[in-house]
Design an enzyme around this catalytic site. Structure first.
Site, PDB file in Angstrom:
ATOM      1  N   ASP A 415     -15.900  33.659 -10.090  1.00 30.37           N
ATOM      2  CA  ASP A 415     -15.372  35.012  -9.946  1.00 30.37           C
ATOM      3  C   ASP A 415     -15.971  35.683  -8.704  1.00 30.37           C
ATOM      4  O   ASP A 415     -16.982  35.240  -8.155  1.00 30.37           O
ATOM      5  CB  ASP A 415     -15.715  35.813 -11.191  1.00 30.37           C
ATOM      6  CG  ASP A 415     -14.743  36.948 -11.464  1.00 30.37           C
ATOM      7  OD1 ASP A 415     -13.910  37.239 -10.579  1.00 30.37           O
ATOM      8  OD2 ASP A 415     -14.814  37.536 -12.557  1.00 30.37           O
ATOM      9  N   GLU A 418     -15.335  38.776  -3.004  1.00 28.09           N
ATOM     10  CA  GLU A 418     -14.560  39.602  -2.077  1.00 28.09           C
ATOM     11  C   GLU A 418     -15.388  40.738  -1.474  1.00 28.09           C
ATOM     12  O   GLU A 418     -15.149  41.149  -0.337  1.00 28.09           O
ATOM     13  CB  GLU A 418     -13.352  40.227  -2.784  1.00 28.09           C
ATOM     14  CG  GLU A 418     -12.441  39.236  -3.491  1.00 28.09           C
ATOM     15  CD  GLU A 418     -12.830  39.038  -4.943  1.00 28.09           C
ATOM     16  OE1 GLU A 418     -12.150  38.254  -5.630  1.00 28.09           O
ATOM     17  OE2 GLU A 418     -13.821  39.651  -5.400  1.00 28.09           O
ATOM     18  N   ASP A 475      -7.115  40.655 -11.686  1.00 27.34           N
ATOM     19  CA  ASP A 475      -7.030  41.649 -12.759  1.00 27.34           C
ATOM     20  C   ASP A 475      -5.667  42.336 -12.780  1.00 27.34           C
ATOM     21  O   ASP A 475      -5.372  43.214 -11.965  1.00 27.34           O
ATOM     22  CB  ASP A 475      -8.127  42.697 -12.582  1.00 27.34           C
ATOM     23  CG  ASP A 475      -9.518  42.083 -12.688  1.00 27.34           C
ATOM     24  OD1 ASP A 475      -9.615  40.931 -13.148  1.00 27.34           O
ATOM     25  OD2 ASP A 475     -10.489  42.757 -12.305  1.00 27.34           O
TER      26      ASP A 475
END
Length: 727
Positions: A415, A418, A475
């Site tokens: 995950d 970014e 998401d």
């Protein structure tokens, strides 16, 4: 980045220096170097001032032309750079005359007419397919924001742009400003987790801007008949990739930047997670797993999300003993049930983590310019970021993961990646601006290398990250609109060189209602990879309603039966770069309707899938020319035609392409089995004159039983074999 104010003026403080002519041309080995003043040279006095651009034309392989333009070239090119694979033995043809310069790479010719206004025209088979126009290559001085290098390409009538990463906006990018800058922005905006400075058009070519930093694309916005791309600094570097088909463009682009690895067959099964912020312990996990088995719901991977580690401690890679007192024993119990195990990780080390002090002492975290560790409270209090440009930091990070692999973990959900700051100093001296987007490549490569023969489940990406599958869509909200935007993102990513993609079934944020959940189940199981996941709610189907169990069972079993076909197409993705989930344009480039279809897709080359995005079950979809066969019923419809029908929850439009042969398995409870021994062949709208080639793979990713349909007979390894004709 927009520089011009309408057709004739520039914005205040902006001055453009456009390439004006080829003043000198020189062949240097395999390259063509051009001295390109930014004004016409009328006499010797005009040579006394600049700016002057140096334009270099080269080629890494047939049908690909590279254009590099720079102003000040005295400094070294900064790190990092994308890994580009070149054909060392390829020799282009170069010609220089007083009237033109010409560079030939395979079928592609780049030509500049020296008797006219400056422009680069690109030809294939003597037909022009693209052009960097006059005033289409420049150095830009921006009073407020510094220097930029800019290039443009014309858009012809009816030309549409696709790609540029996993973008959740319209599939056709015309009319969009696209910033290549990774952000954690969800799926409901123009931000993206996976920004790829590559696009292709329906006119036979693709464009790859070879810069890991912030690239700004104006796609028919600043100039409505042009695509403009610009980068900060003195240089710009881009490739023109001729297809002419979209598939051929992707094949050549991924030959340059890397092809996807092949995920093992078990990864194509159903993944179930704990979800994110839910309360769970070993008892909860076992109840979920046993509940799936009691309801005859095939399950293949169990994923532990963030809170498998103790709160405030992410990442220390240590199980929270308050809820998982004996992790090795628990994992063994799960694996004895036939499950693979995945755990969540990220590249951030919280200050409370037992690893933080160790990472600081060894110098493994990103630093500020003053030498202190860069820290933030966003996400994990006091966290630092692992510096993967430091080989020792990579080895250290991998050692922590290897301990989990030894414990029984099969895969990692990688995950984040970014939110990488630019006010930092990297171990290897990399340019912080270029490292922001490039960081996911180093991060996911480090993890991927720990688990050979497996896969990661990654959110962030850049050019080349396709080598480390699988990627998921981030998401999304629990609503039909978000389901549709997720699909647009996946198709866009597939048009950017990525072979495998997934999404959170039911949506990540919120609690899906029963209708949405069941429709998303069908879509999720007919995707490359399939994962039940949410934020604050469990996603086991019986907590939605009992019919959800029936829907999940039906489509999971269908996917398992389709695995002989799907795994063959996964191998094709590995070998060619053609994604498993394909925008309709990839398979039907000559159908004028195909560019506009963003609510349906091809799963491989033979199955058309149209998810239902409507609470009442109404779905409208398009079938191209030919006799299409509904997979579930065998009924046929002659295309081209638009179809609008209502579907029950155990239904979804899945249509078989005319002239297809599907190998379907007899096993419906797992994705990894002996496809060759447990499969049967089905034929759809075949003609006697048709030739169909294919194969059934084995679990090692090798082509096992090769089949050919010719003269109305199916032969497998040369032996006539039964074919059940469906239509």
């Amino acid at each position: 980045m927009k520089f011009s104010d309408g057709n004739w003026m520039m914005f205040p403080g902006v001055r453009a220096h456009y390439a004006a002519e080829v003043y000198e041309a020189e062949i240097r080995g395999k390259t063509l170097d051009l001295l390109t003043p930014t004004r016409k040279i009328r006499h010797r006095g005009d040579t006394l001032e600049g700016p002057v651009l140096t334009v270099r034309i080269s080629s890494p392989m047939p049908d690909v032309v590279r254009i590099q333009s720079g102003h000040f070239l005295g400094s070294k090119e900064p790190k990092p750079s994308f890994e580009i694979k070149e054909h060392a033995d390829f020799e282009p043809e170069i010609e220089i005359t007083d009237d033109f310069v010409r560079f030939q790479a395979g079928r592609v010719e780049a030509k500049i007419d020296r008797t006219q206004d400056w422009r680069i025209q690109f030809f294939a088979n003597e037909l022009k397919f693209a052009e960097t126009p006059n005033r289409g290559l420049a150095k830009i001085d921006h009073e407020a924001q510094g220097t930029y290098a800019m290039a443009q390409l014309n858009l012809s009538v009816g030309e549409y742009v696709f790609g540029l990463g996993e973008r959740f906006t319209s599939l056709i990018k015309n009319g969009q400003t696209v910033e290549i800058w990774n952000k954690d922005g969800g799926t409901g905006s123009d931000q993206a987790y996976k920004n790829i400075p590559f696009y292709l058009t329906n006119k036979g070519y693709g464009v790859f801007v070879n810069d890991p930093g912030p690239v700004s694309f104006e796609v028919a916005t600043e100039k409505v008949s042009r695509v403009q791309f610009s980068v900060p600094g003195e240089r710009i570097d881009y490739f023109i990739i001729y297809g002419p088909t979209p598939k051929e463009i992707l094949q050549k682009y991924t030959a340059l930047t890397g092809r996807p690895s092949l995920p093992p067959a078990w990864t194509f099964g159903l993944w179930l997670t704990t979800s994110f912020t839910t309360n769970y312990d070993e008892k909860t996990v076992i109840e979920f797993v046993d509940g799936m088995a009691e309801r005859n719901l095939p399950l293949h991977v169990f994923h532990f999300d963030c809170f498998w580690m103790r709160d405030f401690h992410w990442c220390d890679f240590e199980w929270d003993k308050r809820v998982f007192p004996d992790p090795p024993a628990m994992l063994k119990r799960l694996k004895d049930k036939g499950l693979k195990i995945c755990v969540w990780i990220n590249p951030y080390i919280a200050q409370r983590s037992s690893l933080f002090e160790e990472a600081v002492d060894f110098g493994f975290l990103l630093k500020k310019p003053d030498g202190e560790v860069w820290q933030t409270d966003q996400w994990q209090p006091g966290m630092g970021i692992v510096d993967f440009t430091n080989p020792e930091a990579v080895e250290w990070y991998q050692s922590k993961l290897k301990s989990l692999v030894d414990m029984g973990v099969d895969s990692f959900k990688t995950d984040f990646g970014e939110r990488i700051p630019t006010d930092v100093v990297w171990h290897d001296g990399s340019d912080p601006l270029r490292m922001h987007n490039y960081y996911p490549y180093l991060y996911n490569k480090a993890v991927f290398d720990v688990i050979p023969g497996s896969c990661v489940f990654a959110r962030s990406a850049t050019v080349g990250s396709q080598k480390f599958p699988v990627h998921w869509g981030g998401d999304c909200d629990s609503k039909f609109e978000s389901m549709a935007e997720s699909l647009r993102g996946g198709l866009s990513l597939g048009m950017s060189g990525f072979g495998f993609w997934s999404h959170d079934i039911g949506g990540f944020e919120g609690l899906p209602n029963a209708s949405l959940y069941k429709r998303w189940l069908a879509f999720g199981l007919m995707s490359s990879h399939s994962r039940l996941h949410g934020s604050s709610s469990y996603r086991v189907p019986w907590l939605i309603d009992e019919e959800s169990c029936d829907v999940l069972r039906h489509f999971t079993q269908l996917k398992c039966r389709l695995m002989p076909y799907l795994y063959a197409k996964a191998i094709e993705a590995k070998e060619t770069g053609i994604p498993l989930m394909r925008a309709m344009l990839l398979e039907f480039p000559d159908d004028p309707t195909a560019p506009f279809l963003d609510r349906q897709y091809m799963l491989g080359d033979s199955l058309l899938v149209a998810p239902v995005f409507d609470a009442e079950g109404v779905c409208e979809f398009y079938l191209p020319a030919g006799t299409w066969t509904e997979l579930s019923t065998g009924r046929t419809i002659e295309g081209p035609i638009w179809v609008k029908e209502k579907f029950g929850f155990l239904e979804m439009p899945i249509w078989v392409r005319p002239g297809s042969i599907l190998a379907m398995g007899s096993v419906d409870d797992r994705p990894d089995y002996d496809y060759a021994q447990m499969s049967k062949f089905y034929g759809y709208a075949l003609s006697q004159e048709q030739l169909v080639d294919g194969y059934i793979p084995n679990l090692d990713g090798e082509k096992n039983k090769v089949f050919r349909y010719e003269n109305g007979i199916l032969k497998v390894d040369g032996v006539p074999t039964e074919l059940e004709v469906v239509s």
